[in-house]
Design a protein around this motif. Structure first.
Motif, mmCIF file in Angstrom:
data_model
loop_
_atom_site.group_PDB
_atom_site.id
_atom_site.type_symbol
_atom_site.label_atom_id
_atom_site.label_comp_id
_atom_site.label_asym_id
_atom_site.label_seq_id
_atom_site.Cartn_x
_atom_site.Cartn_y
_atom_site.Cartn_z
ATOM 1 N N GLN A 2 0.840 -1.199 0.000
ATOM 2 C CA GLN A 2 0.000 0.000 0.000
ATOM 3 C C GLN A 2 0.872 1.245 0.000
ATOM 4 O O GLN A 2 1.939 1.263 0.610
ATOM 5 N N TYR A 25 -3.806 6.653 -4.222
ATOM 6 C CA TYR A 25 -3.433 5.543 -3.361
ATOM 7 C C TYR A 25 -3.170 4.303 -4.204
ATOM 8 O O TYR A 25 -3.623 4.191 -5.351
ATOM 9 N N TYR A 27 -3.659 0.301 -3.558
ATOM 10 C CA TYR A 27 -4.141 -0.741 -2.651
ATOM 11 C C TYR A 27 -5.012 -1.688 -3.449
ATOM 12 O O TYR A 27 -5.861 -1.248 -4.206
ATOM 13 N N PRO A 31 -10.232 0.282 -0.356
ATOM 14 C CA PRO A 31 -9.474 0.977 0.692
ATOM 15 C C PRO A 31 -10.384 1.702 1.674
ATOM 16 O O PRO A 31 -11.520 2.029 1.357
#
Lengths: 113, 112
Positions: A2, A25, A27, A31
């Motif tokens: 991450q 981000y 991930y 998330p």
């Protein structure tokens, strides 16, 4: 792994102008996303969070953020900035087996009169 | 309101000293965290604790240790302070899982 990217280190806006702070981000799963604000010499205060549901979330102090899965983004917005909004803003993602928060490096906002 | 307090706002120590940073929360939170904050690096996790007497290393545990003897208190220990540990230290707590972390005001530590 991450990660969170805040591409803007410093931003200066005029009082009354609109504001958008960017956050991307990385991930794999859905998330859990947060925006925190830190006034000078203070700890972090939660502005808003996204867990699920409506992708436009409202927070305190007139802030809102929009989750866009296709762009892996969670940008923070405010329609009219006040001088008291000058602070540092952190985006964070929570996920994985340990549920740790991963923070971006922050965006420092200056507000011109 | 959740309240997270830290024992000192500012601290000046000498190289080699043992330093204790204390954090107390009043909401019966199970999880507690210690971060350090440096310009351009954001917040980095040093240690966290899921419950009393439990601790896990974060991303930068070297040079630090922690203690959690009571649920409300989480201590960060610098066994032998060094100048590269000059930083802002932030404590946080939460109920558990993915819930919101609540932060203390921070301790700005200067190691000379």
């Amino acid at each position: 792994a991450q990660s969170v990217t805040q591409p803007d280190i410093h931003i200066t806006v005029s009082e009354g102008a609109s504001l958008e702070l960017r956050c991307n981000y990385s991930y794999g799963a859905t998330p859990y996303l947060f925006w925190y604000v830190q006034s000078p010499g203070q700890g972090l205060q939660l502005l808003l969070k996204y867990f699920s549901g409506d992708t436009l979330v409202q927070g305190i102090k007139g802030f809102e953020a929009e989750f866009k899965r296709s762009q892996s983004s969670f940008n923070l917005r405010k329609p009219s900035v006040h001088w008291s909004d000058a602070a540092e803003y952190f985006c964070a993602v929570n996920g994985g087996a340990t549920n740790k928060l991963i923070f971006g490096t922050g965006t420092l906002l200056a507000v011109q009169p | 309101d959740v309240k997270v307090t830290q024992s000192s706002r500012y601290l000046v120590k000498r190289t080699g000293e043992k330093v204790f940073l204390e954090c107390v929360q009043d909401m019966d939170h199970e999880n507690m965290f210690w971060y350090r904050q440096d310009p351009g690096l954001g917040l980095r996790l040093i240690y966290f604790s899921y419950d009393v007497k439990m601790k896990e290393k974060g991303d930068i545990p070297e040079g630090y240790s922690v203690s959690r003897e009571k649920k409300e208190r989480f201590s960060l220990i610098l066994e032998s302070a060094s100048t590269n540990q000059t930083s802002m230290y932030l404590c946080a707590s939460r109920t558990g899982g993915v819930e919101t972390q609540y932060f203390g005001p921070g301790t700005r530590l200067l190691v000379l």
